[in-house]
Write a protein that holds these residues in place. Structure first.
Motif, mmCIF file in Angstrom:
data_model
loop_
_atom_site.group_PDB
_atom_site.id
_atom_site.type_symbol
_atom_site.label_atom_id
_atom_site.label_comp_id
_atom_site.label_asym_id
_atom_site.label_seq_id
_atom_site.Cartn_x
_atom_site.Cartn_y
_atom_site.Cartn_z
ATOM 1 N N SER A 111 -3.178 69.931 -75.828
ATOM 2 C CA SER A 111 -1.876 70.133 -76.463
ATOM 3 C C SER A 111 -1.650 69.254 -77.693
ATOM 4 O O SER A 111 -0.676 69.446 -78.411
ATOM 5 C CB SER A 111 -0.755 69.895 -75.453
ATOM 6 O OG SER A 111 -0.774 68.554 -75.012
ATOM 7 N N ILE A 123 -0.831 70.991 -81.066
ATOM 8 C CA ILE A 123 0.523 71.554 -81.086
ATOM 9 C C ILE A 123 1.545 70.437 -81.223
ATOM 10 O O ILE A 123 2.481 70.527 -82.024
ATOM 11 C CB ILE A 123 0.788 72.401 -79.827
ATOM 12 C CG1 ILE A 123 -0.120 73.620 -79.829
ATOM 13 C CG2 ILE A 123 2.255 72.804 -79.721
ATOM 14 C CD1 ILE A 123 -0.129 74.394 -78.537
ATOM 15 N N ASP A 124 1.367 69.381 -80.440
ATOM 16 C CA ASP A 124 2.304 68.262 -80.486
ATOM 17 C C ASP A 124 2.351 67.613 -81.869
ATOM 18 O O ASP A 124 3.401 67.135 -82.296
ATOM 19 C CB ASP A 124 1.945 67.210 -79.433
ATOM 20 C CG ASP A 124 2.159 67.712 -78.014
ATOM 21 O OD1 ASP A 124 2.950 68.663 -77.841
ATOM 22 O OD2 ASP A 124 1.543 67.143 -77.094
ATOM 23 N N ASP A 184 1.857 69.135 -84.756
ATOM 24 C CA ASP A 184 2.257 70.086 -85.793
ATOM 25 C C ASP A 184 3.682 70.554 -85.491
ATOM 26 O O ASP A 184 3.917 71.308 -84.556
ATOM 27 C CB ASP A 184 1.292 71.277 -85.791
ATOM 28 C CG ASP A 184 1.586 72.303 -86.868
ATOM 29 O OD1 ASP A 184 2.744 72.396 -87.327
ATOM 30 O OD2 ASP A 184 0.647 73.029 -87.225
ATOM 31 N N ARG A 219 5.709 72.691 -86.874
ATOM 32 C CA ARG A 219 5.950 74.142 -86.879
ATOM 33 C C ARG A 219 5.425 74.792 -85.601
ATOM 34 O O ARG A 219 6.092 75.639 -85.002
ATOM 35 C CB ARG A 219 5.307 74.778 -88.109
ATOM 36 C CG ARG A 219 6.094 74.459 -89.374
ATOM 37 C CD ARG A 219 5.515 75.046 -90.619
ATOM 38 N NE ARG A 219 4.863 76.344 -90.421
ATOM 39 C CZ ARG A 219 4.216 76.991 -91.359
ATOM 40 N NH1 ARG A 219 4.129 76.490 -92.567
ATOM 41 N NH2 ARG A 219 3.643 78.148 -91.114
ATOM 42 N N ARG A 220 4.241 74.411 -85.183
ATOM 43 C CA ARG A 220 3.681 74.975 -83.941
ATOM 44 C C ARG A 220 4.514 74.541 -82.739
ATOM 45 O O ARG A 220 4.795 75.337 -81.838
ATOM 46 C CB ARG A 220 2.223 74.532 -83.754
ATOM 47 C CG ARG A 220 1.280 75.220 -84.725
ATOM 48 C CD ARG A 220 -0.135 74.732 -84.555
ATOM 49 N NE ARG A 220 -0.738 75.304 -83.346
ATOM 50 C CZ ARG A 220 -1.942 74.980 -82.914
ATOM 51 N NH1 ARG A 220 -2.677 74.081 -83.569
ATOM 52 N NH2 ARG A 220 -2.439 75.527 -81.831
ATOM 53 N N ARG A 221 4.917 73.272 -82.721
ATOM 54 C CA ARG A 221 5.731 72.756 -81.614
ATOM 55 C C ARG A 221 7.056 73.520 -81.538
ATOM 56 O O ARG A 221 7.516 73.875 -80.456
ATOM 57 C CB ARG A 221 5.973 71.258 -81.795
ATOM 58 C CG ARG A 221 6.580 70.587 -80.574
ATOM 59 C CD ARG A 221 6.640 69.066 -80.688
ATOM 60 N NE ARG A 221 7.301 68.624 -81.909
ATOM 61 C CZ ARG A 221 6.703 67.999 -82.932
ATOM 62 N NH1 ARG A 221 5.426 67.716 -82.874
ATOM 63 N NH2 ARG A 221 7.383 67.628 -83.989
ATOM 64 N N ARG A 258 7.625 76.632 -82.533
ATOM 65 C CA ARG A 258 7.346 77.979 -82.012
ATOM 66 C C ARG A 258 7.172 77.960 -80.495
ATOM 67 O O ARG A 258 7.668 78.845 -79.802
ATOM 68 C CB ARG A 258 6.100 78.560 -82.688
ATOM 69 C CG ARG A 258 6.358 79.101 -84.075
ATOM 70 C CD ARG A 258 5.236 80.021 -84.567
ATOM 71 N NE ARG A 258 3.901 79.504 -84.358
ATOM 72 C CZ ARG A 258 3.195 78.820 -85.258
ATOM 73 N NH1 ARG A 258 3.709 78.546 -86.435
ATOM 74 N NH2 ARG A 258 1.979 78.402 -84.990
ATOM 75 N N VAL A 259 6.478 76.947 -80.001
ATOM 76 C CA VAL A 259 6.287 76.825 -78.550
ATOM 77 C C VAL A 259 7.639 76.635 -77.874
ATOM 78 O O VAL A 259 7.920 77.246 -76.834
ATOM 79 C CB VAL A 259 5.322 75.662 -78.212
ATOM 80 C CG1 VAL A 259 5.361 75.342 -76.728
ATOM 81 C CG2 VAL A 259 3.906 76.003 -78.643
ATOM 82 N N HIS A 314 9.499 79.941 -77.638
ATOM 83 C CA HIS A 314 8.944 80.779 -76.565
ATOM 84 C C HIS A 314 9.316 80.235 -75.194
ATOM 85 O O HIS A 314 9.620 81.012 -74.282
ATOM 86 C CB HIS A 314 7.421 80.898 -76.693
ATOM 87 C CG HIS A 314 6.989 81.719 -77.865
ATOM 88 N ND1 HIS A 314 7.232 83.070 -77.964
ATOM 89 C CD2 HIS A 314 6.346 81.383 -79.013
ATOM 90 C CE1 HIS A 314 6.765 83.533 -79.094
ATOM 91 N NE2 HIS A 314 6.209 82.526 -79.763
#
Length: 116
Positions: A10, A13-14, A16, A18-20, A22-23, A26
């Protein structure tokens, strides 16, 4: 099969934003979908009317309506409701590092524990 450390998986994601984000969107959508299934929706999904469920619970339709709109329920009431729909109630305590199932004692289990 190779075992992976979740924290390492993870990290991208953590790290970034933008990715965090989005997660998190969701995750919030998934939680909202789960929470949205109230007892009346559960009953309708099992294709039963309040009258039919009342018969299975050996109670009245107004009592079923009260159960479905009540904010807080006894676990035994919830268990009986789910069992009348043909299901089985399971409870799980969810922690950041574990999911632990909790026992939902039925009437016979509780009587057995009291020595009846």
């Amino acid at each position: 099969m190779k075992v992976h450390d979740f924290n390492k998986l993870s990290e991208p994601i953590d790290n970034d934003a933008r990715r965090r984000a989005r997660v998190e969107v969701h995750r919030a959508e998934a939680v909202a979908e789960i929470v949205a299934h109230n007892l009346a929706e559960l009953r309708r999904a099992r294709d039963l009317t309040q009258v039919e469920l009342a018969r299975a619970l050996e109670t009245t339709q107004p009592n079923v309506a009260r159960i479905e709109h009540q904010g807080e329920l006894f676990l035994s009431t919830l268990r009986n409701y789910v069992e009348a729909l043909g299901g089985e109630l399971e409870l799980t305590a969810v922690f950041s590092d574990a999911r632990l199932p909790l026992a939902v004692l039925g009437t016979t289990d509780a009587e057995a524990q009291r020595g009846e």
